[in-house]
Design an enzyme around this catalytic site. Structure first.
Site, PDB file in Angstrom:
ATOM      1  N   LYS A 285     -76.312 -66.754 111.060  1.00  0.00           N
ATOM      2  CA  LYS A 285     -75.060 -66.661 112.228  1.00  0.00           C
ATOM      3  C   LYS A 285     -75.159 -65.321 112.883  1.00  0.00           C
ATOM      4  O   LYS A 285     -75.833 -64.305 112.624  1.00  0.00           O
ATOM      5  CB  LYS A 285     -73.725 -66.476 111.210  1.00  0.00           C
ATOM      6  CG  LYS A 285     -72.475 -66.804 111.914  1.00  0.00           C
ATOM      7  CD  LYS A 285     -72.695 -68.599 111.830  1.00  0.00           C
ATOM      8  CE  LYS A 285     -71.337 -69.114 112.697  1.00  0.00           C
ATOM      9  NZ  LYS A 285     -71.124 -70.529 112.331  1.00  0.00           N
TER      10      LYS A 285
HETATM   11  P1  NAD Z   1     -63.746 -72.917 120.046  1.00  0.00           P
HETATM   12  O1  NAD Z   1     -63.889 -71.740 120.697  1.00  0.00           O
HETATM   13  O2  NAD Z   1     -63.961 -74.321 120.669  1.00  0.00           O
HETATM   14  O3  NAD Z   1     -62.117 -73.030 119.663  1.00  0.00           O
HETATM   15  C1  NAD Z   1     -61.537 -72.255 118.683  1.00  0.00           C
HETATM   16  C2  NAD Z   1     -60.020 -72.451 118.875  1.00  0.00           C
HETATM   17  O4  NAD Z   1     -59.185 -71.621 118.013  1.00  0.00           O
HETATM   18  C3  NAD Z   1     -59.090 -72.229 120.205  1.00  0.00           C
HETATM   19  O5  NAD Z   1     -58.248 -73.416 120.432  1.00  0.00           O
HETATM   20  C4  NAD Z   1     -58.705 -70.842 120.069  1.00  0.00           C
HETATM   21  O6  NAD Z   1     -57.395 -70.868 120.743  1.00  0.00           O
HETATM   22  C5  NAD Z   1     -58.004 -70.829 118.586  1.00  0.00           C
HETATM   23  N1  NAD Z   1     -57.858 -69.676 117.893  1.00  0.00           N
HETATM   24  C6  NAD Z   1     -58.721 -68.416 118.012  1.00  0.00           C
HETATM   25  N2  NAD Z   1     -58.092 -67.700 117.289  1.00  0.00           N
HETATM   26  C7  NAD Z   1     -56.859 -68.255 116.648  1.00  0.00           C
HETATM   27  C8  NAD Z   1     -55.945 -67.359 115.935  1.00  0.00           C
HETATM   28  N3  NAD Z   1     -55.873 -66.392 115.663  1.00  0.00           N
HETATM   29  N4  NAD Z   1     -54.934 -68.612 115.432  1.00  0.00           N
HETATM   30  C9  NAD Z   1     -54.809 -69.713 116.024  1.00  0.00           C
HETATM   31  N5  NAD Z   1     -55.829 -70.237 116.538  1.00  0.00           N
HETATM   32  C10 NAD Z   1     -56.875 -69.465 117.147  1.00  0.00           C
HETATM   33  O7  NAD Z   1     -64.357 -72.983 118.489  1.00  0.00           O
HETATM   34  P2  NAD Z   1     -64.927 -74.193 117.624  1.00  0.00           P
HETATM   35  O8  NAD Z   1     -66.394 -74.482 118.046  1.00  0.00           O
HETATM   36  O9  NAD Z   1     -63.830 -75.166 117.724  1.00  0.00           O
HETATM   37  O10 NAD Z   1     -64.957 -73.680 116.285  1.00  0.00           O
HETATM   38  C11 NAD Z   1     -63.813 -73.603 115.373  1.00  0.00           C
HETATM   39  C12 NAD Z   1     -64.242 -73.172 113.830  1.00  0.00           C
HETATM   40  O11 NAD Z   1     -65.047 -74.345 113.513  1.00  0.00           O
HETATM   41  C13 NAD Z   1     -64.765 -71.886 113.820  1.00  0.00           C
HETATM   42  O12 NAD Z   1     -64.278 -71.367 112.532  1.00  0.00           O
HETATM   43  C14 NAD Z   1     -66.314 -72.465 113.754  1.00  0.00           C
HETATM   44  O13 NAD Z   1     -66.938 -71.322 113.032  1.00  0.00           O
HETATM   45  C15 NAD Z   1     -66.110 -73.684 113.034  1.00  0.00           C
HETATM   46  N6  NAD Z   1     -67.165 -74.362 113.269  1.00  0.00           N
HETATM   47  C16 NAD Z   1     -67.743 -74.861 114.311  1.00  0.00           C
HETATM   48  C17 NAD Z   1     -68.740 -75.893 114.561  1.00  0.00           C
HETATM   49  C18 NAD Z   1     -69.074 -76.267 116.043  1.00  0.00           C
HETATM   50  O14 NAD Z   1     -70.053 -77.247 116.199  1.00  0.00           O
HETATM   51  N7  NAD Z   1     -68.353 -75.906 116.980  1.00  0.00           N
HETATM   52  C19 NAD Z   1     -69.468 -76.231 113.453  1.00  0.00           C
HETATM   53  C20 NAD Z   1     -68.950 -75.979 112.128  1.00  0.00           C
HETATM   54  C21 NAD Z   1     -68.014 -75.138 112.150  1.00  0.00           C
END
Ligand code: NAD
Length: 430
Positions: free
Chosen positions: A115
């Site tokens: 990561k």
């Molecule tokens: P993203 O950037 O598309 O979205 C993140 C969202 O979280 C946004 O709506 C943002 O406003 C919100 N956010 C940020 N800080 C916040 C807070 N303090 N309180 C409430 N909401 C908050 O990110 P994503 O790709 O959707 O990833 C989200 C989570 O899922 C992360 O933990 C990431 O590691 C995990 N994840 C993502 C993927 C992927 O394929 N994108 C895969 C596995 C896990």
């Protein structure tokens, strides 16, 4: 580039890192993990920290700090996302890299865990600045990433465009005959540029599937079930989209800017369209009421999908959560104390390393597509993700019932045992 020294690489006390190490040690005790293999898995293989300069639009130069932590590659090349966020630091990267190792192992795909990211608030930079930051970081990483060595993907605040810039920069620095062979240096690319149809929705699709599997196991359907979602980005939006399609109601949403609720249901597509004209935020959406952030956790619902950052469910809010099921879309959203309270209250937690593994499974399919020069189609891809994730759900559930442990412990035990087996068969060089 600075490779972090041995002294620095000793895991320090830190929220996310403490959390993942506790989870690891608990499962390692459970399976009586070989002590020599425990020593290897407790720390990352490689840690990279890079300070790099980038020219801003106004001509000034800013120096950014980027990280890549490669935790383990016993089962295959390192794999894991790149995050652009002010909370990115070496310990966050260590923790998230470790979760990736367990996730890929549990998923049964031939990858290790890594990561990284850059410590910055992307909302403060223009698109052209973000492009230069991404390209310069990629260049500085050099051969520390590669299609058969370490394959980044999108995470918080990075997206297919970011991946396209990385792929282009990486390929542009290779000699001509080699160039086109390197497209699979990243996954999560735009479909028009080597990406996989459906990779955008694969994490959220997997989260929805896990909720569906659990609901079916309870002898129920999704029709009329209420859910709340924290984070309405890639994962939160797509999980909500698929749940709504099956008749579930989204009754509360929280993002980085605020929280909204409507007990009658919030239309997922309309809210998404609103975020597109509201700088990505749900704030002030007219067809729901604004609520205090603390009140969001107490909303009446069946399912809670944390899909934002780590350590969001804690001893402060866990006692008030109404959901019967927590489906961890985010990595590490539940801290140890929060988890204990939820388990004591008989709330089921589908752990991150299972629940959000649709993303890395989708990434694996994209990598195979690029590597083999194939073109896969959406329906076939979602079918394959479903088949794999349903089997993994059953595997974790069966293990948990057989050993009388919670789902997270079961998932970790299965993941760690697979890596232990690889080390035992292979031995330690020299
Ligand atoms: P993203 O950037 O598309 O979205 C993140 C969202 O979280 C946004 O709506 C943002 O406003 C919100 N956010 C940020 N800080 C916040 C807070 N303090 N309180 C409430 N909401 C908050 O990110 P994503 O790709 O959707 O990833 C989200 C989570 O899922 C992360 O933990 C990431 O590691 C995990 N994840 C993502 C993927 C992927 O394929 N994108 C895969 C596995 C896990």
């Amino acid at each position: 580039m600075i490779h972090v020294t041995e002294e620095q690489s000793v895991p320090a006390k830190h929220g996310l890192l403490e959390n993942v190490l506790q989870q690891f040690n608990h499962a390692a005790d459970q399976i009586k993990l070989n002590p020599n293999i425990r020593k290897i898995l407790e720390v990352p293989n490689t840690e990279i920290l890079i300070n790099f300069p980038v020219k801003m639009d106004n001509g000034d130069v800013e120096v950014f700090t980027g990280y890549r932590v490669q935790h383990n590659n016993a089962l295959g090349p390192y794999k894991g996302g790149l995050r652009y966020h002010p909370t990115v630091d070496i310990n966050a990267a260590r923790a998230l890299a470790m979760w990736m190792t367990w996730k890929t192992s549990l998923a049964g795909i031939p990858y290790g865990g890594a990561k990284g990211g850059i410590k910055l608030d992307p909302s403060k930079y223009s698109i052209s600045e973000l492009e230069r930051i991404t390209r310069r970081f990629t260049y500085a990483l050099g051969e520390n990433i590669g299609p058969e060595h370490d394959i980044p993907a999108p995470d918080v605040n990075t997206n297919p465009q970011t991946m396209a810039w990385i792929a282009d920069t990486y390929m542009s620095t290779k000699s001509t005959p080699e160039r086109s062979k390197n497209m699979h240096v990243v996954t999560g690319k735009p479909v028009g540029s080597g990406g996989l149809e459906g990779r955008d929705r694969s994490t959220g699709f997997g989260v929805y599937l896990m909720i569906r599997c659990w609901t079916e196991k309870m002898g129920e359907t999704l029709q009329g079930k209420k859910f709340i979602v924290q984070g309405f980005g890639n994962v939160g939006y797509w999980a909500s989209y698929f749940l709504m399609r099956e008749g579930a109601l989204m009754v509360g949403v929280q993002d980085a800017y605020g929280s909204i609720a409507n007990a009658e249901g919030i239309d997922v597509e309309k809210l998404f369209a609103y975020t597109q004209i509201n700088k990505g935020s749900i704030k002030d959406y007219a067809q729901a009421s604004s609520i205090e952030n603390e009140d969001f956790f107490e909303l009446d619902c069946d399912y809670f999908i944390p899909a934002a950052l780590g350590n969001q469910i804690t001893k402060d809010n866990a006692p008030h959560i109404k959901a019967r099921l927590i489906a961890e879309g985010a990595n590490g959203p539940t801290d140890k104390e929060g988890e204990r309270i939820l388990l004591d209250r008989n709330v089921t937690i589908i752990p991150d390393i299972l629940c959000n593994s649709g993303g890395v499974i989708g990434s694996y399919f994209e990598w195979l597509q690029n590597r083999n020069g194939e073109m896969w189609h959406l329906e076939e891809i979602l079918e394959r993700i479903e088949k794999k994730m349903r089997a993994n759900f059953d595997k974790v559930n069966d293990y948990a019932s057989e050993k009388n442990v919670d789902l997270r412990t079961a998932a970790f035990c299965i993941a760690i045992e697979r890596i232990e087996q690889a080390y035992i068969l292979r031995g330690i060089f020299p």
